[in-house]
Design a protein around this motif. Structure first.
Motif, PDB file in Angstrom:
ATOM      1  N   ARG A  43      27.384  27.332  57.203  1.00 10.74           N
ATOM      2  CA  ARG A  43      28.276  26.721  56.077  1.00 10.74           C
ATOM      3  C   ARG A  43      27.512  26.802  54.637  1.00 10.74           C
ATOM      4  NH1 ARG A  43      27.374  20.659  55.310  1.00 10.74           N
ATOM      5  NH2 ARG A  43      28.723  20.225  53.936  1.00 10.74           N
ATOM      6  N   TRP A  44      26.311  26.538  54.576  1.00 12.44           N
ATOM      7  CA  TRP A  44      25.599  26.684  53.281  1.00 12.44           C
ATOM      8  C   TRP A  44      25.510  28.213  52.803  1.00 12.44           C
ATOM      9  CZ3 TRP A  44      25.782  23.508  49.601  1.00 12.44           C
ATOM     10  CH2 TRP A  44      25.762  22.232  49.853  1.00 12.44           C
ATOM     11  N   GLY A  45      25.252  29.071  54.127  1.00 13.15           N
ATOM     12  CA  GLY A  45      25.296  30.347  53.728  1.00 13.15           C
ATOM     13  C   GLY A  45      26.469  31.059  53.225  1.00 13.15           C
ATOM     14  N   ALA A  46      27.670  30.459  53.653  1.00 13.73           N
ATOM     15  CA  ALA A  46      28.838  30.959  53.211  1.00 13.73           C
ATOM     16  C   ALA A  46      29.135  30.270  51.723  1.00 13.73           C
ATOM     17  CB  ALA A  46      30.023  30.420  54.300  1.00 13.73           C
ATOM     18  N   ALA A  47      28.839  29.164  51.626  1.00 12.19           N
ATOM     19  CA  ALA A  47      28.855  28.735  50.458  1.00 12.19           C
ATOM     20  C   ALA A  47      28.140  29.579  49.413  1.00 12.19           C
ATOM     21  CB  ALA A  47      28.426  26.983  50.305  1.00 12.19           C
ATOM     22  N   VAL A  51      29.990  31.227  46.228  1.00 10.46           N
ATOM     23  CA  VAL A  51      29.713  31.270  44.818  1.00 10.46           C
ATOM     24  C   VAL A  51      29.203  32.185  44.179  1.00 10.46           C
ATOM     25  CG1 VAL A  51      28.173  29.751  43.302  1.00 10.46           C
ATOM     26  CG2 VAL A  51      29.188  28.591  45.364  1.00 10.46           C
ATOM     27  N   TYR A  52      28.608  33.013  44.806  1.00  3.96           N
ATOM     28  CA  TYR A  52      28.138  34.447  44.369  1.00  3.96           C
ATOM     29  C   TYR A  52      29.286  35.351  43.758  1.00  3.96           C
ATOM     30  CZ  TYR A  52      26.663  39.310  44.424  1.00  3.96           C
ATOM     31  OH  TYR A  52      26.549  40.624  44.166  1.00  3.96           O
ATOM     32  N   LEU A  53      30.204  35.409  44.810  1.00  8.11           N
ATOM     33  CA  LEU A  53      31.271  36.190  44.707  1.00  8.11           C
ATOM     34  C   LEU A  53      32.458  35.518  43.520  1.00  8.11           C
ATOM     35  CD1 LEU A  53      32.535  36.990  48.312  1.00  8.11           C
ATOM     36  CD2 LEU A  53      31.405  38.585  46.652  1.00  8.11           C
ATOM     37  N   LEU A  54      32.425  34.250  43.494  1.00  8.73           N
ATOM     38  CA  LEU A  54      33.212  33.342  42.625  1.00  8.73           C
ATOM     39  C   LEU A  54      32.564  33.898  41.148  1.00  8.73           C
ATOM     40  CD1 LEU A  54      35.641  31.401  41.797  1.00  8.73           C
ATOM     41  CD2 LEU A  54      33.857  29.735  42.023  1.00  8.73           C
ATOM     42  N   ALA A  55      31.355  33.937  41.059  1.00 12.97           N
ATOM     43  CA  ALA A  55      30.718  34.163  39.684  1.00 12.97           C
ATOM     44  C   ALA A  55      30.825  35.394  39.285  1.00 12.97           C
ATOM     45  CB  ALA A  55      29.110  33.861  40.041  1.00 12.97           C
ATOM     46  N   GLY A  56      30.879  36.398  40.242  1.00 16.19           N
ATOM     47  CA  GLY A  56      31.053  37.692  39.789  1.00 16.19           C
ATOM     48  C   GLY A  56      32.669  37.912  39.531  1.00 16.19           C
ATOM     49  N   ILE A  57      33.703  37.378  40.360  1.00 17.00           N
ATOM     50  CA  ILE A  57      34.866  37.517  40.076  1.00 17.00           C
ATOM     51  C   ILE A  57      35.234  36.826  38.512  1.00 17.00           C
ATOM     52  CG2 ILE A  57      37.326  36.720  40.737  1.00 17.00           C
ATOM     53  CD1 ILE A  57      36.150  37.182  43.777  1.00 17.00           C
ATOM     54  N   VAL A  58      34.596  35.737  38.273  1.00 14.58           N
ATOM     55  CA  VAL A  58      34.910  35.187  37.048  1.00 14.58           C
ATOM     56  C   VAL A  58      34.372  36.028  35.715  1.00 14.58           C
ATOM     57  CG1 VAL A  58      35.807  33.016  37.987  1.00 14.58           C
ATOM     58  CG2 VAL A  58      33.248  33.405  37.120  1.00 14.58           C
ATOM     59  N   GLY A  69      33.579  40.793  37.291  1.00 14.71           N
ATOM     60  CA  GLY A  69      35.084  41.000  36.923  1.00 14.71           C
ATOM     61  C   GLY A  69      35.535  41.424  38.172  1.00 14.71           C
ATOM     62  N   ILE A  70      37.099  41.142  38.312  1.00 11.70           N
ATOM     63  CA  ILE A  70      37.866  41.306  39.430  1.00 11.70           C
ATOM     64  C   ILE A  70      37.692  43.050  39.455  1.00 11.70           C
ATOM     65  CG2 ILE A  70      40.164  41.773  38.520  1.00 11.70           C
ATOM     66  CD1 ILE A  70      40.605  39.543  40.282  1.00 11.70           C
ATOM     67  N   GLY A  71      37.317  43.742  38.747  1.00 18.43           N
ATOM     68  CA  GLY A  71      37.536  45.188  38.610  1.00 18.43           C
ATOM     69  C   GLY A  71      36.320  45.677  39.801  1.00 18.43           C
ATOM     70  N   ARG A  72      35.189  44.861  40.046  1.00 20.65           N
ATOM     71  CA  ARG A  72      34.366  45.224  41.160  1.00 20.65           C
ATOM     72  C   ARG A  72      34.859  45.253  42.266  1.00 20.65           C
ATOM     73  NH1 ARG A  72      29.170  46.306  41.098  1.00 20.65           N
ATOM     74  NH2 ARG A  72      29.770  47.457  42.998  1.00 20.65           N
ATOM     75  N   ILE A  73      35.664  44.108  42.482  1.00 17.20           N
ATOM     76  CA  ILE A  73      36.386  43.756  43.836  1.00 17.20           C
ATOM     77  C   ILE A  73      37.407  44.994  44.101  1.00 17.20           C
ATOM     78  CG2 ILE A  73      37.743  41.929  45.051  1.00 17.20           C
ATOM     79  CD1 ILE A  73      34.827  41.198  44.545  1.00 17.20           C
ATOM     80  N   ALA A  74      37.932  45.351  43.206  1.00 13.43           N
ATOM     81  CA  ALA A  74      39.187  46.270  43.369  1.00 13.43           C
ATOM     82  C   ALA A  74      38.616  47.664  43.432  1.00 13.43           C
ATOM     83  CB  ALA A  74      40.177  46.143  42.167  1.00 13.43           C
ATOM     84  N   PRO A  76      35.701  50.772  44.615  1.00 13.69           N
ATOM     85  CA  PRO A  76      35.781  51.271  45.997  1.00 13.69           C
ATOM     86  C   PRO A  76      34.506  50.292  46.881  1.00 13.69           C
ATOM     87  CG  PRO A  76      34.675  52.716  44.494  1.00 13.69           C
ATOM     88  CD  PRO A  76      35.511  51.544  43.795  1.00 13.69           C
ATOM     89  N   THR A  77      33.533  49.699  46.150  1.00 10.83           N
ATOM     90  CA  THR A  77      32.630  48.592  47.157  1.00 10.83           C
ATOM     91  C   THR A  77      33.182  47.267  47.352  1.00 10.83           C
ATOM     92  OG1 THR A  77      31.362  48.241  45.011  1.00 10.83           O
ATOM     93  CG2 THR A  77      30.542  50.052  46.117  1.00 10.83           C
ATOM     94  N   GLY A  78      34.473  47.058  46.810  1.00 12.99           N
ATOM     95  CA  GLY A  78      34.913  45.518  46.864  1.00 12.99           C
ATOM     96  C   GLY A  78      34.792  45.181  48.166  1.00 12.99           C
ATOM     97  N   GLY A  79      35.243  46.124  49.378  1.00 12.61           N
ATOM     98  CA  GLY A  79      35.187  45.669  50.845  1.00 12.61           C
ATOM     99  C   GLY A  79      33.815  45.149  51.168  1.00 12.61           C
ATOM    100  N   PHE A  80      32.763  45.995  50.740  1.00 13.76           N
ATOM    101  CA  PHE A  80      31.517  45.242  51.200  1.00 13.76           C
ATOM    102  C   PHE A  80      30.987  44.162  50.357  1.00 13.76           C
ATOM    103  CE2 PHE A  80      31.135  50.094  51.577  1.00 13.76           C
ATOM    104  CZ  PHE A  80      30.765  50.043  52.899  1.00 13.76           C
ATOM    105  N   LEU A  81      31.425  43.871  49.271  1.00 13.36           N
ATOM    106  CA  LEU A  81      31.248  42.578  48.563  1.00 13.36           C
ATOM    107  C   LEU A  81      31.921  41.438  49.086  1.00 13.36           C
ATOM    108  CD1 LEU A  81      31.525  43.663  44.769  1.00 13.36           C
ATOM    109  CD2 LEU A  81      29.323  42.797  46.253  1.00 13.36           C
ATOM    110  N   LEU A  82      33.273  41.326  49.470  1.00 15.50           N
ATOM    111  CA  LEU A  82      33.944  40.548  50.324  1.00 15.50           C
ATOM    112  C   LEU A  82      33.739  40.185  51.548  1.00 15.50           C
ATOM    113  CD1 LEU A  82      37.655  41.122  49.011  1.00 15.50           C
ATOM    114  CD2 LEU A  82      36.226  39.335  48.123  1.00 15.50           C
ATOM    115  N   GLY A  83      32.896  41.342  52.119  1.00 17.32           N
ATOM    116  CA  GLY A  83      32.431  41.303  53.482  1.00 17.32           C
ATOM    117  C   GLY A  83      31.492  40.405  53.776  1.00 17.32           C
TER     118      GLY A  83
END
Lengths: 168, 248
Positions: A43-47, A51-58, A69-74, A76-83
């Motif tokens: 639970r807290w690991g996922a949180a 929050v890390y991903l949210l910080a990056g996306i905003v 920024g959302i550019g990093r998610i879009a 080539p390495t976005g799948g690893f980040l979201l993963g």
């Protein structure tokens, strides 16, 4: 909450913290993701990772290279980040509320690493347009030895740190 | 009395309401997926010039972003070499095709646009305002503790410099003890990672105690966010620019 934020910050800092071993230096980012799962639980690991991903996306500069920024998610390495999100949840789920065991920790992190490749390689294929075999050769195979080392090191670190952690 | 009165602050794009800036950034990121060459170039060039103009040293900026160029080069090579179409140049078993070249240029421009827009946004917006905007956007979503997420964002920003300072200290201490000559890679990772994470966890523990001692709660006084007519005008102009870029 403080520890979850701390692990999110460690994940951000992990992109810059490199240990020079062999020709490819080992970056510590997924080591901290594995540790977040082992030490904070699902639970807290996922949180922490969310929050890390949210910080990056905003746009906060928490992704590799000091950007966000959302550019990093879009990219080539976005799948690893979201993963990282399902990975930390899986590692936490497989190890929490059970007696601490090094073998279980290693097995959970190995499953997490496989899941990370399963998220990252197809995304790399989509983002670059290369065949899946090339995506695996570029995005997975060179990192296998480093990830094995990180799993071994994370198991040692988690064993030593568990007595310090006071998760609710 | 002059120093007690609020100084007059001239409106600039940097002072555009952060919620509108964030909405514009997300819209631009999504719209760029549908843009073609001229639209992408038309948006990228002015923002790239703005990003460069805000930096004291262009060389430093290029050094900071050298990994972005690597990513762009990887995407360009992969798109150019692995897209099927009419071959322009053959390189052994693979060929650069006309369609591949077009795809490669568009994909790289799209990525570069997102990097540049993200860089301009972060350069023009204080972290506290971004935190407040995220909280504002998350508040209506049921089940998401917006105040807690905003507090965590603030804590991340506070912890990152502490982690780098501790990492530098740990690395120096390891070198002083010849830790960099250790042959076992797992040993090197563990001897660096273990003291680093242990120290940082202890510092987080001290921070948690200090927060408890000061009755810290998630209900903080956040920066006041106010969107005025000029903000909406700038937002509308931004949307119009995106519409033009999509149309060309």
């Amino acid at each position: 909450m403080v520890l979850a934020s701390l692990f999110a910050a460690l994940t951000a800092a992990g992109a810059y913290l490199a240990i020079p071993i062999g020709p490819v230096p080992i970056v510590l980012q997924n080591l901290f993701v594995f540790l977040a799962g082992l030490l904070l639980g699902s639970r807290w690991g996922a949180a922490s990772v969310a929050v890390y991903l949210l910080a990056g996306i905003v746009g906060l500069p928490v992704f590799a290279g000091g950007t966000g920024g959302i550019g990093r998610i879009a990219g080539p390495t976005g799948g690893f980040l979201l993963g990282y999100l399902p990975v930390v949840f899986l590692v936490g789920r497989l190890t929490e509320r059970r007696p601490a065991s090094g073998a279980r920790d290693v097995a959970a992190m190995a499953a997490g690493a496989l899941l990370l490749y399963a998220c990252g390689a197809p995304w790399l294929k989509l983002a670059t347009g290369m065949p899946l075999s090339q995506a695996l050769a570029l995005g997975v195979l060179p990192f296998l030895p480093g990830d094995a080392l990180k799993i071994a090191a994370a198991a040692v670190i988690a064993k030593s740190l568990r007595p310090l952690m006071r998760m609710p | 009395m002059a120093e007690l009165s609020t100084p007059h602050r001239r409106w600039t794009p940097a002072r555009l309401d952060v919620r509108l800036k964030l909405a514009l950034l997300c819209t631009a990121s999504l719209a760029s997926l549908q843009m073609q060459l001229y639209g992408l170039l038309g948006l990228l060039l002015p923002f790239a010039l703005l990003a460069i103009a805000r930096r004291a040293s262009l060389g430093a900026r290029i050094r900071e972003l050298r990994w972005v160029f690597w990513i762009l080069a990887l995407v360009f090579a992969a798109r150019a070499l692995f897209t099927e179409g009419a071959p322009l140049v053959s390189l052994g078993p693979v060929a650069v095709t006309r369609q591949g070249l077009q795809e490669a240029v568009n994909a790289c421009l799209r990525l570069a646009l997102m990097f540049v827009l993200g860089g301009v946004f972060i350069g023009l917006t204080p972290t506290g305002e971004i935190k407040a905007a995220v909280q504002w956007y998350l508040r209506p979503i049921p089940g998401v503790p917006a105040a807690r997420v905003a507090t965590m964002l603030g804590l991340i920003a506070r912890f990152i410099p502490v982690i780098f300072a501790e990492a530098a200290r740990t690395s120096e201490a390891q070198r002083a003890r010849l830790g960099d000559r250790r042959r076992s890679p797992v040993g090197r990772l563990a001897t660096f990672g273990l003291p680093l994470v242990r120290r940082i966890v202890l510092s987080a523990d001290r921070l948690a105690l200090a927060m408890e001692a000061r009755c810290y709660s998630e209900l903080r006084t956040e920066p006041e966010l106010a969107a005025r007519g000029r903000d909406f005008l700038a937002f509308g102009l931004g949307l119009a620019m995106l519409a033009v870029a999509l149309a060309v």
